[in-house]
Motif scaffolding. Structure first.
Motif: not given
Length: 444
Positions: A401-418
């Motif tokens: 499971l990811p860390q709990l702080w990631t619930m406040f980390y924004p999600l991103h679409g594919r265009r934000f990644f290489q």
């Protein structure tokens, strides 16, 4: 990742039922129509002719008993006075000390000026209509008590105080900040509570499988949990293979669930303090926070396409803001405002709007997405449970499971990644192996 896969399997099983498309289509139409109708009713009740409630503010020793009857049936019994202590004394004691008791009996058929008003009032209750009349017809300090629920309402005398433009802007800005803070606490903790509950749900299965040990079945336990719930099963599998007790691990997850539950209750208390005032009917706060929790759970389970993930939360938050702004603007206990609103009807409209919008997006996007081209990067699949991504800072998150702080980390679409960042998501294993080899060489 494994938790998302498990939720995807549940969502797919539900939405592939043959009657779900028809059900969501009908529900979205009915619920959104009901929300619109309720708003029209709310407007009609707010603009109706106010009944002038009998009250003499110069006599503080007067106690008024207000009763609405329909034949032999008593529909509503309220009492009000300028002195709050009189509301809690028995009638015999008041008569013994020569307090004046004024009984007002109103026939239900004459309570409304027209049949249309009587029809509109069916959408709410008589207590709300009466309190609305009191708030807008009496400009004085007054205390009102419902004899059935014992809930007390209080209004102070309205004073005309001129406010300049800066003061009005500052007041509205402060209201916006308070609503935002209350919504953040309520929705964030509700989301955390729902997620932790789902994470800890396998503990119940563990207890059931432990019982199966009594009947000699010792094969299903490690295999089933390690595959279905790896965030717990991996640890239990290790304990099982080393023949160590799993009791402490089960207790740890159970205690974490209780801890998050008490945090959830605390957030409701704080949210009630920030978002609601004393001038609201019983149960309004519970209904609102229950709606927030249901929306968080439904979003976690069903929203997976780009459009749904982008628009549904925004529509929901807008609905929340409109409802809370209406409640706070008509329930203040100050020397400047003497109002009361139709909060139960507004709450019903909010529920219809949220559920109707949710069903609409399920029907338009989520159900058709099950038949989209699985090779498309924007199609939710078992390998890509959602079409918005959270950057993976550790490869351990794939099975853990990811860390709990990631619930406040924004999600991103594919265009934000290489392209190399999406190698694992796209199952591009040659590229993934190449990247891992390069990373290992750099570490050496």
């Amino acid at each position: 990742m494994e938790l998302e896969k498990t939720l995807y399997r549940v969502q797919e099983r539900i939405l592939t039922h043959q009657y779900v498309p028809q059900f969501t289509n009908i529900c979205s139409t009915i619920l959104l129509s009901m929300a619109s109708i309720n708003l029209l009713i709310l407007w009609g009740l707010s603009t109706r002719n106010i009944n002038q409630v009998e009250f003499d503010q110069n006599h503080r020793d007067y106690l008024y008993h207000y009763t609405i009857v329909d034949g032999d049936n008593t529909l509503l019994t309220m009492k009000y006075s300028s002195t709050p202590e009189l509301l809690h004394l028995k009638t015999e004691l008041l008569q013994q000390h020569n307090f004046t008791i004024i009984n007002i009996n109103v026939d239900y058929n004459s309570f409304f000026e027209s049949h249309l008003q009587a029809l509109l009032s069916q959408a709410t209750n008589l207590e709300t209509v009466f309190l609305h009349d009191v708030a807008y017809s009496i400009n004085s300090n007054i205390y009102v008590k419902n004899n059935s629920t014992n809930q007390t309402f209080h209004w102070r005398q309205k004073q005309d105080v001129a406010q300049n433009y800066t003061q009005k802007v500052s007041q509205n800005l402060w209201e916006f900040v308070v609503i935002t803070l209350g919504l953040f606490i309520s929705s964030a903790v509700s989301s955390l509570y729902i997620k932790i509950t789902i994470i800890c749900a396998p503990v119940i299965i563990i207890i059931m499988l432990e019982v199966s040990y009594l009947f000699g079945n010792r094969q299903i336990f490690p295999i089933f949990l390690a595959r279905a719930f790896p965030w717990i099963g991996l640890y239990l599998n290790i304990l099982d293979r080393t023949q160590r007790s799993k009791k402490q691990l089960i207790i740890a997850f159970t205690l974490m669930l209780f801890l998050i539950y008490f945090i959830y209750l605390s957030s409701i208390f704080i949210g009630s303090y920030l978002l609601f005032k004393a001038q609201v009917p019983y149960g309004l706060e519970d209904n609102f926070f229950g709606l927030v929790t249901v929306n968080e759970f439904a979003s976690l389970l069903f929203l997976r396409t780009r459009t749904s993930l982008y628009f549904v939360p925004k529509f929901t938050i807008i609905f929340y803001y409109l409802f809370l702004w209406y409640v706070r603007s008509t329930s203040k206990i100050t020397t400047f405002i003497l109002d009361y609103g139709f909060y139960s009807l507004a709450m019903l409209s909010l529920s219809y709007a949220c559920f109707g919008t949710f069903c609409l997006f399920i029907f338009i996007y989520e159900i058709p997405s099950l038949g989209w081209n699985p090779l498309s990067f924007y199609t939710p699949t078992l390998d890509r449970p959602r079409c918005y991504y959270l950057p993976v800072f550790s490869m351990n998150w794939v099975n853990e499971l990811p860390q709990l702080w990631t619930m406040f980390y924004p999600l991103h679409g594919r265009r934000f990644f290489q392209i190399q960042n999406l190698a694992l998501v796209d199952r591009n294993f040659p590229l993934l192996n190449n990247l891992l080899d390069i990373e290992m060489q750099e570490q050496q």
